[in-house]
Design an enzyme around this catalytic site. Sequence first.
Site, PDB file in Angstrom:
ATOM      1  N   HIS A  19      90.796  45.848  58.578  1.00  0.00           N
ATOM      2  CA  HIS A  19      91.941  46.601  58.046  1.00  0.00           C
ATOM      3  C   HIS A  19      91.442  47.427  56.867  1.00  0.00           C
ATOM      4  O   HIS A  19      91.589  47.026  55.709  1.00  0.00           O
ATOM      5  CB  HIS A  19      93.048  45.636  57.617  1.00  0.00           C
ATOM      6  CG  HIS A  19      94.330  46.302  57.245  1.00  0.00           C
ATOM      7  ND1 HIS A  19      95.553  45.704  57.404  1.00  0.00           N
ATOM      8  CD2 HIS A  19      94.587  47.519  56.704  1.00  0.00           C
ATOM      9  CE1 HIS A  19      96.505  46.531  56.976  1.00  0.00           C
ATOM     10  NE2 HIS A  19      95.936  47.628  56.535  1.00  0.00           N
ATOM     11  N   HIS A  75      99.421  37.066  59.970  1.00  0.00           N
ATOM     12  CA  HIS A  75      99.696  37.015  58.531  1.00  0.00           C
ATOM     13  C   HIS A  75     100.064  35.595  58.122  1.00  0.00           C
ATOM     14  O   HIS A  75     101.122  35.090  58.465  1.00  0.00           O
ATOM     15  CB  HIS A  75     100.798  37.980  58.090  1.00  0.00           C
ATOM     16  CG  HIS A  75     100.675  38.339  56.626  1.00  0.00           C
ATOM     17  ND1 HIS A  75      99.948  39.415  56.180  1.00  0.00           N
ATOM     18  CD2 HIS A  75     101.137  37.729  55.519  1.00  0.00           C
ATOM     19  CE1 HIS A  75      99.994  39.477  54.871  1.00  0.00           C
ATOM     20  NE2 HIS A  75     100.710  38.452  54.436  1.00  0.00           N
ATOM     21  N   THR A  85      98.532  43.524  49.969  1.00  0.00           N
ATOM     22  CA  THR A  85      98.432  42.987  51.318  1.00  0.00           C
ATOM     23  C   THR A  85      99.685  43.403  52.073  1.00  0.00           C
ATOM     24  O   THR A  85     100.693  43.782  51.464  1.00  0.00           O
ATOM     25  CB  THR A  85      98.285  41.453  51.318  1.00  0.00           C
ATOM     26  OG1 THR A  85      98.029  40.997  52.657  1.00  0.00           O
ATOM     27  CG2 THR A  85      99.529  40.777  50.776  1.00  0.00           C
ATOM     28  N   GLU A 140      93.292  47.836  62.050  1.00  0.00           N
ATOM     29  CA  GLU A 140      94.654  47.887  61.524  1.00  0.00           C
ATOM     30  C   GLU A 140      94.741  48.888  60.381  1.00  0.00           C
ATOM     31  O   GLU A 140      93.765  49.095  59.657  1.00  0.00           O
ATOM     32  CB  GLU A 140      95.065  46.511  60.983  1.00  0.00           C
ATOM     33  CG  GLU A 140      95.049  45.397  61.994  1.00  0.00           C
ATOM     34  CD  GLU A 140      95.452  44.068  61.379  1.00  0.00           C
ATOM     35  OE1 GLU A 140      95.821  43.160  62.149  1.00  0.00           O
ATOM     36  OE2 GLU A 140      95.397  43.934  60.145  1.00  0.00           O
ATOM     37  N   ARG A 147      79.471  42.139  44.710  1.00  0.00           N
ATOM     38  CA  ARG A 147      78.152  42.210  44.112  1.00  0.00           C
ATOM     39  C   ARG A 147      77.379  43.460  44.514  1.00  0.00           C
ATOM     40  O   ARG A 147      76.254  43.673  44.045  1.00  0.00           O
ATOM     41  CB  ARG A 147      77.321  40.977  44.525  1.00  0.00           C
ATOM     42  CG  ARG A 147      77.751  39.684  43.866  1.00  0.00           C
ATOM     43  CD  ARG A 147      77.436  39.651  42.381  1.00  0.00           C
ATOM     44  NE  ARG A 147      76.011  39.682  42.131  1.00  0.00           N
ATOM     45  CZ  ARG A 147      75.243  38.592  42.021  1.00  0.00           C
ATOM     46  NH1 ARG A 147      75.784  37.390  42.170  1.00  0.00           N
ATOM     47  NH2 ARG A 147      73.960  38.703  41.785  1.00  0.00           N
TER      48      ARG A 147
END
Length: 237
Positions: free
Chosen positions: A43, A190, A100, A70, A18
């Site tokens: 990340h 993960h 990802t 990361e 937004r």
Amino acid sequence: MTKLSVNINKIATLRNSRGGNVPNLVQAAVDIQEFGAEGITIHPRPDERHIKYQDAYDLKPVVTTEYNIEGNPIDNFKKLVLEVKPTQVTLVPDSVDQLTSNAGWDTITHQSYLQDVIAEFKEAGIRTSIFIDTDLKLIEAAATTGTDRIELYTEHFATEFDRGNRDAIKPYAEAAVLAHELGLGINAGHDLSLENIQFFKQNIPHLAEVSIGHALISESLYLGLQNVVNMYLDRLS
């Protein structure tokens, strides 16, 4: 106790959808630490689709626990890390357009490159970690890069755990044992979630830290952020 580092990328994704500053990423990091988390992870990616590079600087004064950044150590990322100087940098072999993270480093093929990058970060006093799969040869090669830690890439475990395959933990336990013998600290991340984190923790020796974002933020939509952080801490204790 294994430390919980909360990845706040998804909070940044919601904010960016937004524009403006709602939800406030910096305040979220402050609150998450007050709820008991022992670290904040970000990340940033080159397209800044969730964490923006400026966020890394804005978070630095308020992260009083461990600060973990990361990413793939391209030039812009290295510059960012060396200026912010987080507690830890986790090296992830993402391509520029990666949705990802989906693989760890080939620490044999990229041995020399990783040695150079890690030496630069360690000279600046930043702890280093390498995102890696459970291949024992890659663990052995990681130990010769100079890295302080490895982060086990746990997607396969999480997928198999959901299918009822508890034996999927075995390669991770073996990797952790070897890494510890080689003098490496052990992180993991993960697709770890409230459903699988306790089993993972109970079966992985010497587990120093887990970094959890997507599942934790998703679970918080139903259960509340403070409650979920404390549920993870309970399972990790």
